[in-house]
Design an enzyme around this catalytic site. Structure first.
Site, PDB file in Angstrom:
ATOM      1  CD  GLU A  60      -1.378  -2.339   2.054  1.00 19.81           C
ATOM      2  OE1 GLU A  60      -0.168  -2.655   1.934  1.00 19.81           O
ATOM      3  OE2 GLU A  60      -2.168  -2.993   2.738  1.00 19.81           O
ATOM      4  CB  CYS A  94      -0.615   0.602   5.222  1.00 22.03           C
ATOM      5  SG  CYS A  94       0.940  -0.076   4.599  1.00 22.03           S
TER       6      CYS A  94
HETATM    7  N1  THU Z   1       2.251  -6.479   4.108  1.00 21.41           N
HETATM    8  C1  THU Z   1       1.785  -5.625   3.153  1.00 21.41           C
HETATM    9  O1  THU Z   1       2.407  -5.446   2.100  1.00 21.41           O
HETATM   10  N2  THU Z   1       0.630  -4.968   3.398  1.00 21.41           N
HETATM   11  C2  THU Z   1      -0.141  -5.131   4.505  1.00 21.41           C
HETATM   12  O2  THU Z   1      -1.103  -4.399   4.709  1.00 21.41           O
HETATM   13  C3  THU Z   1       0.190  -6.203   5.462  1.00 21.41           C
HETATM   14  C4  THU Z   1       1.584  -6.695   5.383  1.00 21.41           C
HETATM   15  C5  THU Z   1       3.497  -7.194   3.854  1.00 21.41           C
HETATM   16  C6  THU Z   1       4.672  -6.731   4.665  1.00 21.41           C
HETATM   17  C7  THU Z   1       5.536  -7.979   4.682  1.00 21.41           C
HETATM   18  O3  THU Z   1       6.338  -7.991   3.522  1.00 21.41           O
HETATM   19  C8  THU Z   1       4.560  -9.124   4.600  1.00 21.41           C
HETATM   20  O4  THU Z   1       3.337  -8.567   4.156  1.00 21.41           O
HETATM   21  C9  THU Z   1       4.321  -9.847   5.922  1.00 21.41           C
HETATM   22  O5  THU Z   1       4.003  -8.947   6.925  1.00 21.41           O
END
Ligand code: THU
Length: 134
Positions: A60, A94
């Site tokens: 995000e 985020c």
């Molecule tokens: N992650 C995201 O990209 N967006 C989210 O809203 C939740 C978590 C990613 C961060 C990390 O690379 C992986 O998911 C595990 O936390």
């Protein structure tokens, strides 16, 4: 005449496609995001992990920062894709960034099996701290 704004399924497809680019060698948890700006342009992002873990950035925030860096300032909605049956919501960091740059944006959560759900950021992130307090 074609609508200049992407359909909901177009935005979901863009988030699912962005997810394919995720760099998630540590968690293996791949996330994609597709952020629609006020003109209908779609800015995508994926999570990009780092060996320090702490420098990892979520899909995000990549989408928001890419969009802002290209001059976009007002946004309509964001689709967020992860491969979970219970649809994955944006993390706390985020939510703060989305609130700051997008306000009470519409959020489309989705997975690769066609499940989706629409939420408003204000319901996920009530009583936010923002510039109005400064
Ligand atoms: N992650 C995201 O990209 N967006 C989210 O809203 C939740 C978590 C990613 C961060 C990390 O690379 C992986 O998911 C595990 O936390």
């Amino acid at each position: 005449m074609l609508d200049k704004f992407p359909s909901e399924s177009h935005l979901v497809h863009a988030a699912l496609t962005a997810r394919e680019h995720a760099h998630a060698p540590f968690s293996k948890f791949r996330v994609g995001a597709a952020l629609e700006d006020e003109t209908g342009r779609v800015h995508t992002g994926c999570n990009v992990e780092n060996a320090t873990y702490g420098l990892t950035i979520c899909a995000e925030r990549v989408a928001v920062f890419k969009a802002v860096s290209e001059g976009a300032r007002r946004f309509r909605r964001i689709a967020i894709a992860a491969d979970t049956d219970e649809l994955t919501p944006p993390c706390g960091a985020c939510r703060q960034i989305l609130w700051e740059f997008c306000g009470d944006i519409e959020i489309l959560l989705c997975n690769p099996r066609g499940k989706s759900e629409t939420l408003q950021l204000k319901d996920l992130f009530p009583r936010a701290f923002d510039v109005s307090f400064l």
